[in-house]
Design a protein around this motif. Structure first.
Motif, PDB file in Angstrom:
ATOM      1  N   ARG A  44     -28.800 -28.055  73.869  1.00  0.00           N
ATOM      2  CA  ARG A  44     -27.423 -28.365  73.478  1.00  0.00           C
ATOM      3  C   ARG A  44     -27.467 -29.364  72.322  1.00  0.00           C
ATOM      4  NH1 ARG A  44     -24.542 -25.172  75.533  1.00  0.00           N
ATOM      5  NH2 ARG A  44     -23.337 -25.829  77.294  1.00  0.00           N
ATOM      6  N   PHE A  45     -26.458 -29.293  71.430  1.00  0.00           N
ATOM      7  CA  PHE A  45     -26.387 -30.259  70.333  1.00  0.00           C
ATOM      8  C   PHE A  45     -24.936 -30.480  69.935  1.00  0.00           C
ATOM      9  CE2 PHE A  45     -26.385 -26.226  68.199  1.00  0.00           C
ATOM     10  CZ  PHE A  45     -25.581 -26.408  67.094  1.00  0.00           C
ATOM     11  N   LEU A  46     -24.700 -31.586  69.248  1.00  0.00           N
ATOM     12  CA  LEU A  46     -23.367 -31.940  68.769  1.00  0.00           C
ATOM     13  C   LEU A  46     -23.523 -32.690  67.460  1.00  0.00           C
ATOM     14  CD1 LEU A  46     -20.254 -32.326  69.347  1.00  0.00           C
ATOM     15  CD2 LEU A  46     -20.905 -34.508  70.333  1.00  0.00           C
ATOM     16  N   THR A  47     -22.770 -32.270  66.451  1.00  0.00           N
ATOM     17  CA  THR A  47     -22.785 -32.939  65.152  1.00  0.00           C
ATOM     18  C   THR A  47     -21.447 -33.633  64.948  1.00  0.00           C
ATOM     19  OG1 THR A  47     -24.194 -31.186  64.299  1.00  0.00           O
ATOM     20  CG2 THR A  47     -23.163 -32.615  62.689  1.00  0.00           C
ATOM     21  N   VAL A  48     -21.504 -34.903  64.534  1.00  0.00           N
ATOM     22  CA  VAL A  48     -20.293 -35.696  64.323  1.00  0.00           C
ATOM     23  C   VAL A  48     -20.285 -36.205  62.889  1.00  0.00           C
ATOM     24  CG1 VAL A  48     -18.988 -37.730  65.068  1.00  0.00           C
ATOM     25  CG2 VAL A  48     -20.315 -36.421  66.730  1.00  0.00           C
ATOM     26  N   LYS A  49     -19.107 -36.081  62.223  1.00  0.00           N
ATOM     27  CA  LYS A  49     -18.955 -36.581  60.853  1.00  0.00           C
ATOM     28  C   LYS A  49     -18.083 -37.830  60.886  1.00  0.00           C
ATOM     29  CE  LYS A  49     -16.195 -34.840  57.359  1.00  0.00           C
ATOM     30  NZ  LYS A  49     -15.752 -33.759  56.477  1.00  0.00           N
ATOM     31  N   TYR A  50     -18.525 -38.882  60.201  1.00  0.00           N
ATOM     32  CA  TYR A  50     -17.782 -40.129  60.094  1.00  0.00           C
ATOM     33  C   TYR A  50     -17.121 -40.151  58.722  1.00  0.00           C
ATOM     34  CZ  TYR A  50     -20.366 -41.619  64.199  1.00  0.00           C
ATOM     35  OH  TYR A  50     -20.883 -41.712  65.475  1.00  0.00           O
ATOM     36  N   GLU A  51     -15.760 -40.275  58.704  1.00  0.00           N
ATOM     37  CA  GLU A  51     -15.052 -40.116  57.435  1.00  0.00           C
ATOM     38  C   GLU A  51     -14.475 -41.398  56.870  1.00  0.00           C
ATOM     39  OE1 GLU A  51     -13.198 -36.004  56.884  1.00  0.00           O
ATOM     40  OE2 GLU A  51     -12.750 -36.565  58.964  1.00  0.00           O
ATOM     41  N   ASN A  52     -13.565 -42.067  57.586  1.00  0.00           N
ATOM     42  CA  ASN A  52     -12.876 -43.220  56.993  1.00  0.00           C
ATOM     43  C   ASN A  52     -13.736 -44.490  57.078  1.00  0.00           C
ATOM     44  OD1 ASN A  52     -12.500 -44.294  59.592  1.00  0.00           O
ATOM     45  ND2 ASN A  52     -10.586 -43.209  59.846  1.00  0.00           N
ATOM     46  N   LYS A  53     -13.254 -45.561  56.468  1.00  0.00           N
ATOM     47  CA  LYS A  53     -14.033 -46.799  56.379  1.00  0.00           C
ATOM     48  C   LYS A  53     -14.368 -47.380  57.748  1.00  0.00           C
ATOM     49  CE  LYS A  53     -12.367 -48.275  51.875  1.00  0.00           C
ATOM     50  NZ  LYS A  53     -11.648 -49.298  51.115  1.00  0.00           N
ATOM     51  N   LYS A  54     -13.419 -47.294  58.661  1.00  0.00           N
ATOM     52  CA  LYS A  54     -13.630 -47.841  59.999  1.00  0.00           C
ATOM     53  C   LYS A  54     -14.738 -47.060  60.724  1.00  0.00           C
ATOM     54  CE  LYS A  54     -10.848 -49.443  63.868  1.00  0.00           C
ATOM     55  NZ  LYS A  54      -9.507 -49.468  64.449  1.00  0.00           N
ATOM     56  N   GLU A  55     -14.707 -45.740  60.611  1.00  0.00           N
ATOM     57  CA  GLU A  55     -15.729 -44.911  61.237  1.00  0.00           C
ATOM     58  C   GLU A  55     -17.100 -45.142  60.604  1.00  0.00           C
ATOM     59  OE1 GLU A  55     -14.158 -40.993  60.790  1.00  0.00           O
ATOM     60  OE2 GLU A  55     -12.926 -41.151  62.598  1.00  0.00           O
ATOM     61  N   VAL A  56     -17.141 -45.287  59.283  1.00  0.00           N
ATOM     62  CA  VAL A  56     -18.410 -45.531  58.590  1.00  0.00           C
ATOM     63  C   VAL A  56     -18.983 -46.888  59.001  1.00  0.00           C
ATOM     64  CG1 VAL A  56     -19.473 -45.894  56.325  1.00  0.00           C
ATOM     65  CG2 VAL A  56     -17.883 -44.000  56.677  1.00  0.00           C
ATOM     66  N   ALA A  57     -18.132 -47.889  59.201  1.00  0.00           N
ATOM     67  CA  ALA A  57     -18.599 -49.192  59.670  1.00  0.00           C
ATOM     68  C   ALA A  57     -19.191 -49.065  61.071  1.00  0.00           C
ATOM     69  CB  ALA A  57     -17.456 -50.199  59.663  1.00  0.00           C
ATOM     70  N   ALA A  58     -18.555 -48.273  61.924  1.00  0.00           N
ATOM     71  CA  ALA A  58     -19.086 -48.041  63.271  1.00  0.00           C
ATOM     72  C   ALA A  58     -20.411 -47.296  63.189  1.00  0.00           C
ATOM     73  CB  ALA A  58     -18.083 -47.267  64.107  1.00  0.00           C
ATOM     74  N   TRP A  59     -20.506 -46.313  62.286  1.00  0.00           N
ATOM     75  CA  TRP A  59     -21.753 -45.569  62.091  1.00  0.00           C
ATOM     76  C   TRP A  59     -22.869 -46.515  61.673  1.00  0.00           C
ATOM     77  CZ3 TRP A  59     -25.027 -44.986  57.965  1.00  0.00           C
ATOM     78  CH2 TRP A  59     -25.969 -43.958  58.024  1.00  0.00           C
ATOM     79  N   ASP A  60     -22.543 -47.444  60.779  1.00  0.00           N
ATOM     80  CA  ASP A  60     -23.534 -48.402  60.294  1.00  0.00           C
ATOM     81  C   ASP A  60     -24.084 -49.248  61.443  1.00  0.00           C
ATOM     82  OD1 ASP A  60     -25.015 -49.442  58.162  1.00  0.00           O
ATOM     83  OD2 ASP A  60     -23.659 -51.160  57.984  1.00  0.00           O
ATOM     84  N   LYS A  61     -23.193 -49.718  62.310  1.00  0.00           N
ATOM     85  CA  LYS A  61     -23.633 -50.515  63.453  1.00  0.00           C
ATOM     86  C   LYS A  61     -24.459 -49.680  64.420  1.00  0.00           C
ATOM     87  CE  LYS A  61     -20.023 -54.009  63.592  1.00  0.00           C
ATOM     88  NZ  LYS A  61     -18.923 -54.578  64.368  1.00  0.00           N
ATOM     89  N   LEU A  62     -23.999 -48.467  64.703  1.00  0.00           N
ATOM     90  CA  LEU A  62     -24.718 -47.602  65.638  1.00  0.00           C
ATOM     91  C   LEU A  62     -26.097 -47.229  65.113  1.00  0.00           C
ATOM     92  CD1 LEU A  62     -21.825 -45.232  66.707  1.00  0.00           C
ATOM     93  CD2 LEU A  62     -23.011 -46.861  68.168  1.00  0.00           C
ATOM     94  N   SER A  63     -26.181 -46.949  63.823  1.00  0.00           N
ATOM     95  CA  SER A  63     -27.468 -46.550  63.259  1.00  0.00           C
ATOM     96  C   SER A  63     -28.478 -47.694  63.262  1.00  0.00           C
ATOM     97  CB  SER A  63     -27.288 -46.019  61.842  1.00  0.00           C
ATOM     98  OG  SER A  63     -26.879 -47.047  60.970  1.00  0.00           O
ATOM     99  N   LYS A  64     -27.980 -48.922  63.249  1.00  0.00           N
ATOM    100  CA  LYS A  64     -28.873 -50.083  63.308  1.00  0.00           C
ATOM    101  C   LYS A  64     -29.145 -50.523  64.740  1.00  0.00           C
ATOM    102  CE  LYS A  64     -27.533 -51.722  58.792  1.00  0.00           C
ATOM    103  NZ  LYS A  64     -26.754 -52.669  58.029  1.00  0.00           N
ATOM    104  N   GLY A  65     -28.473 -49.870  65.687  1.00  0.00           N
ATOM    105  CA  GLY A  65     -28.697 -50.189  67.096  1.00  0.00           C
ATOM    106  C   GLY A  65     -27.973 -51.434  67.551  1.00  0.00           C
ATOM    107  N   ILE A  66     -26.932 -51.851  66.824  1.00  0.00           N
ATOM    108  CA  ILE A  66     -26.188 -53.054  67.187  1.00  0.00           C
ATOM    109  C   ILE A  66     -25.213 -52.709  68.303  1.00  0.00           C
ATOM    110  CG2 ILE A  66     -24.553 -54.801  66.381  1.00  0.00           C
ATOM    111  CD1 ILE A  66     -25.782 -54.428  63.585  1.00  0.00           C
ATOM    112  N   LYS A  67     -25.285 -53.477  69.363  1.00  0.00           N
ATOM    113  CA  LYS A  67     -24.398 -53.269  70.509  1.00  0.00           C
ATOM    114  C   LYS A  67     -23.201 -54.208  70.363  1.00  0.00           C
ATOM    115  CE  LYS A  67     -27.474 -50.730  72.674  1.00  0.00           C
ATOM    116  NZ  LYS A  67     -27.434 -49.361  72.810  1.00  0.00           N
ATOM    117  N   PHE A  68     -22.324 -54.186  71.364  1.00  0.00           N
ATOM    118  CA  PHE A  68     -21.191 -55.097  71.372  1.00  0.00           C
ATOM    119  C   PHE A  68     -21.675 -56.533  71.452  1.00  0.00           C
ATOM    120  CE2 PHE A  68     -18.927 -51.397  73.230  1.00  0.00           C
ATOM    121  CZ  PHE A  68     -17.975 -51.277  72.243  1.00  0.00           C
ATOM    122  N   SER A  69     -20.968 -57.446  70.823  1.00  0.00           N
ATOM    123  CA  SER A  69     -21.304 -58.856  70.926  1.00  0.00           C
ATOM    124  C   SER A  69     -20.957 -59.342  72.331  1.00  0.00           C
ATOM    125  CB  SER A  69     -20.517 -59.657  69.883  1.00  0.00           C
ATOM    126  OG  SER A  69     -19.138 -59.564  70.171  1.00  0.00           O
TER     127      SER A  69
END
Length: 148
Positions: A87-112
């Motif tokens: 199984r697989f799922l592809t997700v696209k991040y479009e607006n600035k808020k989503e891209v900021a979340a993508w940046d945190k997720l890709s770096k492995g940053i969790k909630f403070s």
């Protein structure tokens, strides 16, 4: 170039080397078609919500990458032809808020810790403070016994 993530589930019967080959396969498809991989995160073997192709467990991986939109069709085609990915799922991040979340997720940053505390149910917060108070009281008692 857009920001994407692809989550895929590999068969649980694969050896560690075979699962690593599946991850390398997905990374290779992305890089050959003009994408840049930001990070790969293994989420481990987990129980599936429902059986997929008679499997009750699967090994989860998430790949964060930046790529042109044409790459997604090629990636989907290659993953569908791969028998070891169930199984697989592809997700696209479009607006600035989503891209900021993508940046945190890709770096492995969790909630403070502050945000995690705000998200915790009120009952848990009360218990956590009472545990802290108990620890403080215990340390005060230890100090009082040492003085005597």
């Amino acid at each position: 170039m857009k920001h994407y993530e692809v989550l895929f589930i590999a068969k649980p019967t694969l050896t560690e080397d075979e699962t690593n080959k599946q991850v390398d396969f997905v990374k290779e498809v992305i890089t050959k078609n003009g994408g840049e991989i930001a990070s790969v995160q293994e989420m481990g073997t987990r129980r599936l919500a429902y059986p997929i192709k008679k499997y009750e467990r699967g090994t989860y991986f998430v790949v964060y990458f930046i790529a042109p939109t044409a790459l997604i069709a090629e990636l989907v085609r290659n993953i569908r032809n791969n028998e070891n990915i169930i199984r697989f799922l592809t997700v696209k991040y479009e607006n600035k808020k989503e891209v900021a979340a993508w940046d945190k997720l890709s770096k492995g940053i969790k909630f403070s810790p502050e945000r995690r505390e705000r998200r915790a149910p009120r009952e848990n917060r009360v218990q956590e403070t009472s545990k802290e108070e108990k620890n403080e009281e215990a340390s005060k008692e230890v100090e009082n016994t040492e003085e005597a």
